[in-house]
Each structure stands twice: as structure tokens, then as C-alpha cells.
Design an enzyme around this catalytic site. Structure first.
Site, PDB file in Angstrom:
ATOM      1  N   ARG A 236     -10.792   5.403 -14.133  1.00  0.00           N
ATOM      2  CA  ARG A 236      -9.418   4.933 -13.988  1.00  0.00           C
ATOM      3  C   ARG A 236      -8.500   6.134 -13.796  1.00  0.00           C
ATOM      4  O   ARG A 236      -8.671   7.176 -14.439  1.00  0.00           O
ATOM      5  CB  ARG A 236      -8.960   4.128 -15.221  1.00  0.00           C
ATOM      6  CG  ARG A 236      -9.634   2.787 -15.422  1.00  0.00           C
ATOM      7  CD  ARG A 236      -9.301   1.791 -14.316  1.00  0.00           C
ATOM      8  NE  ARG A 236      -9.892   0.481 -14.545  1.00  0.00           N
ATOM      9  CZ  ARG A 236     -11.100   0.130 -14.154  1.00  0.00           C
ATOM     10  NH1 ARG A 236     -11.880   1.003 -13.527  1.00  0.00           N
ATOM     11  NH2 ARG A 236     -11.559  -1.093 -14.397  1.00  0.00           N
ATOM     12  N   GLU A 265      -2.673   0.419  -7.325  1.00  0.00           N
ATOM     13  CA  GLU A 265      -3.670  -0.217  -6.465  1.00  0.00           C
ATOM     14  C   GLU A 265      -3.272  -1.654  -6.161  1.00  0.00           C
ATOM     15  O   GLU A 265      -2.699  -2.324  -7.021  1.00  0.00           O
ATOM     16  CB  GLU A 265      -5.045  -0.180  -7.145  1.00  0.00           C
ATOM     17  CG  GLU A 265      -5.586   1.231  -7.382  1.00  0.00           C
ATOM     18  CD  GLU A 265      -6.982   1.215  -8.019  1.00  0.00           C
ATOM     19  OE1 GLU A 265      -7.526   0.109  -8.223  1.00  0.00           O
ATOM     20  OE2 GLU A 265      -7.511   2.288  -8.307  1.00  0.00           O
ATOM     21  N   HIS A 285     -11.401   2.300  -4.557  1.00  0.00           N
ATOM     22  CA  HIS A 285     -11.899   1.614  -5.755  1.00  0.00           C
ATOM     23  C   HIS A 285     -13.057   0.673  -5.416  1.00  0.00           C
ATOM     24  O   HIS A 285     -13.000  -0.542  -5.644  1.00  0.00           O
ATOM     25  CB  HIS A 285     -10.775   0.836  -6.447  1.00  0.00           C
ATOM     26  CG  HIS A 285     -11.063   0.610  -7.905  1.00  0.00           C
ATOM     27  ND1 HIS A 285     -10.076   0.371  -8.834  1.00  0.00           N
ATOM     28  CD2 HIS A 285     -12.231   0.591  -8.610  1.00  0.00           C
ATOM     29  CE1 HIS A 285     -10.614   0.212 -10.036  1.00  0.00           C
ATOM     30  NE2 HIS A 285     -11.922   0.343  -9.913  1.00  0.00           N
TER      31      HIS A 285
END
Length: 327
Positions: A236, A265, A285
Site C-alpha cells: 500500500r 487510485e 495495482h
């Protein structure tokens, strides 16, 4: 029951074998991303069961208060994107399997892919070839370099095995239980954060983002890294102090980075500084985004739905809701 599945960008969920578990229900799948409260509330107005794909959409009070039919949120992994207190107050059950016994091999594999890509400049070399040029630079070999793992948990353990297979000494830092487990497995353990960051040629982060770990990697930590060092983050973005990585890269410590996660995001800003740096490899991601990983995750998610439909909800993260759950 009416089930809504959000953020299935490539309409993948219905192609998974485990999707058959939802055969008795009315399922709507949304392939775009919507965070606007009004649009989201309207989209989910009739929804009784909401399926979330990790943390792609935040489900906060402003939305929950308008979903009078919602009874269950089913997902997998951690849930900082859900207002659990509001769910409990409104009688909405939240089921989430935290998969404490099973590592994400997909994320571990991506971590190693990013390490190789950054070390050998694979994206940059490909871009050079596509532009009609030949080699654009010279990369580095990983063998005999020290691989640092910050957080020796489920994924960190797997990545450590990959590093060992590539002939890299492994150095671990983290909480005492992590360090003890790494030592038991035969890996080196740093005596301090400063020693860890200054000794490792590659630093890979493998921690959950909770209050205790937010910003745990500081600008001072990065300043201790080698100018030839690499910072890898497939966990993260919030683990790193805001702005510290960009500033560190500009200052030359670390010398390069490989990143799969961002503070905001989905990231659509093509002017984001990490996307502009030649010494950075970025992916959107995709650590957990593989067909095999999704089959594993959604099988659990759909089992939670069937358990709820059968009157015995499982993996309930807000058990106080059970005495006044919506029906």
C-alpha cells in the site's frame, strides 16, 4: 436476492468457475468505476447484497444511509474502505475472509517481476526498441545483492524464498514476531531500521496498511538507502510517508523504485511524478489481479453469500450487528 458486483473492469467475474455459486440469485455486474455518492446510491438502490473487489470503491456513511435494501457486504481481505460502524448501526452485515492462512502468490510473483523489470530496465529497453533504437542503458544483476524484506508475513515469506532462489542474501526488518520468524527460517535480521535500509540493495514492503503502519517508512529511512538501491512496494502506498519516495528518488536515494500502488487510485494523472521518472517502473495495482487469484478470492466471497442466504453468516467482521441485522 439481488446482488451487485462493483468494479469488474474486464467483466471477468462471470467467467470464473466459482460464479456458478451465484446461480440462484439475480446478479448485476458493473464494469466501470463510480465513486460519486449520488450515482453510487442510485446504482445500488435495489441491491440486497453488495460484492466489493478489494478497496476499489469506498463505501462510506453517505452512501450506506441511502441503501435501504442492503443487508450484506461480502468481500475478501481488509476493509478500511467500508464504514463498519455505520453498517453495524444500520443492521448491515459485513463478511470478509481475511485469508490469514493463505498468501497471495499472485502478489508475490508480481513483486519479483517488478524487481527483475527495474533491475534490468525491461520496460525502458522495450520502449527504446519500439522507438527504433537499440539498447538504452545497462542494468544490474541481482545475484549476491542483499534483498531486504520489511514485514516477514504471508507474502514476505514467499518473496524471501524467491530471493534465496536467485542467490540473494535476505535481510528482514519488522515487528519482533516477524524478525523471530525470519531468524527461525534461516534469514538474517537487522538490528535496527537504519541498518536495514542502509544494508539492503533492494527493500520490498510487505505489510498491511493500518494506523500503526501508516507512514512507517520515512524520508529518513529512504535517505539511508544506497544510491544504487531499489524500493519495491506492492502493498500500500500509505506505508510510505507522503511525498518521501518522490523526494528520495529525486535526491538519489533510493536510486530506483518499482511500484504497484498509489495514494490515489485509480490513478489517471499522466503527470504523476512517479510516471515521469526513468528510474521507476510502475504498474496499476495488479498484484492480486490474476485469474487464479480471483477464483480463490471470489470463491470465498460467494461462499459468504450462500452462508448468509442459508441463515448462518460467516466471517462476520461486525458481529454486534447480528442481533439487529436487516431481513
Amino acid at each position: 436476492m439481488k446482488i451487485s458486483i462493483l468494479d469488474d473492469y474486464f467483466d471477468t467475474v462471470r467467467t470464473l468457475p466459482c460464479f456458478a455459486k451465484l446461480a440462484p440469485f439475480e446478479v448485476t455486474i458493473w464494469n466501470d468505476h463510480v465513486q460519486d455518492v449520488d450515482a453510487l446510491a442510485e446504482r445500488l438502490r435495489a441491491t440486497e447484497v453488495l460484492v466489493l473487489i478489494r478497496e476499489r470503491t469506498e463505501i462510506r456513511s453517505a452512501v450506506l444511509e441511502r441503501l435501504a435494501n442492503l443487508r450484506l457486504i461480502s468481500q475478501r481481505s481488509v476493509y478500511p474502505h467500508i464504514d463498519i460502524d455505520t453498517c453495524t448501526r444500520l443492521g448491515i452485515i459485513v463478511s470478509s475472509d481475511l485469508h490469514t492462512g493463505s498468501p497471495s502468490f499472485a502478489t508475490a510473483e508480481l513483486t519479483w517481476g517488478l524487481v527483475l523489470a527495474a533491475a534490468r530496465q525491461i520496460p525502458q529497453q522495450m520502449a527504446s526498441l519500439r522507438a527504433g533504437r537499440w539498447q538504452m542503458g545497462i542494468g544490474t544483476t541481482l545475484r549476491d545483492k542483499t534483498f531486504g524484506i520489511y514485514g516477514y508475513g504471508r507474502i514476505g515469506t514467499v518473496v524471501a524464498g524467491y530471493a534465496r532462489a536467485f542467490g540473494m542474501p535476505v535481510l528482514v526488518w519488522g515487528r519482533r514476531p516477524s524478525r523471530d520468524a525470519a531468524s527461525d527460517d534461516g534469514y538474517m535480521v537487522a538490528d535496527s531500521a537504519e541498518e536495514f535500509f542502509s544494508s539492503a540493495d533492494v527493500v520490498s514492503l510487505h505489510m498491511r496498511l493500518v494506523d500503526a503502519t501508516r507512514g512507517i517508512v520515512t524520508a529518513t529511512d529512504l535517505a539511508h538507502m544506497k544510491p544504487t538501491g531499489m524500493l519495491v512496494n506492492t502493498s500500500r502506498a500509505g506505508l510510505i510517508e507522503p511525498g518521501a519516495l518522490v523526494d528520495g528518488l529525486r535526491a538519489g536515494r533510493p536510486g530506483m523504485a518499482a511500484i504497484d500502488v498509489f495514494e490515489d487510485e485509480p490513478l489517471h494523472d499522466t503527470d504523476h511524478p512517479l510516471l515521469k521518472m526513468e528510474n521507476v517502473v510502475c504498474t496499476p495495482h495488479i498484484g492480486y489481479v490474476s485469474r487464479e487469484e480471483w477464483e480463490l478470492q471470489f470463491s470465498d466471497i460467494f461462499d459468504q453469500i450462500n452462508a448468509y442466504a442459508g441463515g448462518s453468516p460467516i466471517n462476520v467482521v461486525n458481529p454486534d450487528v447480528l442481533d439487529h441485522a436487516r431481513h
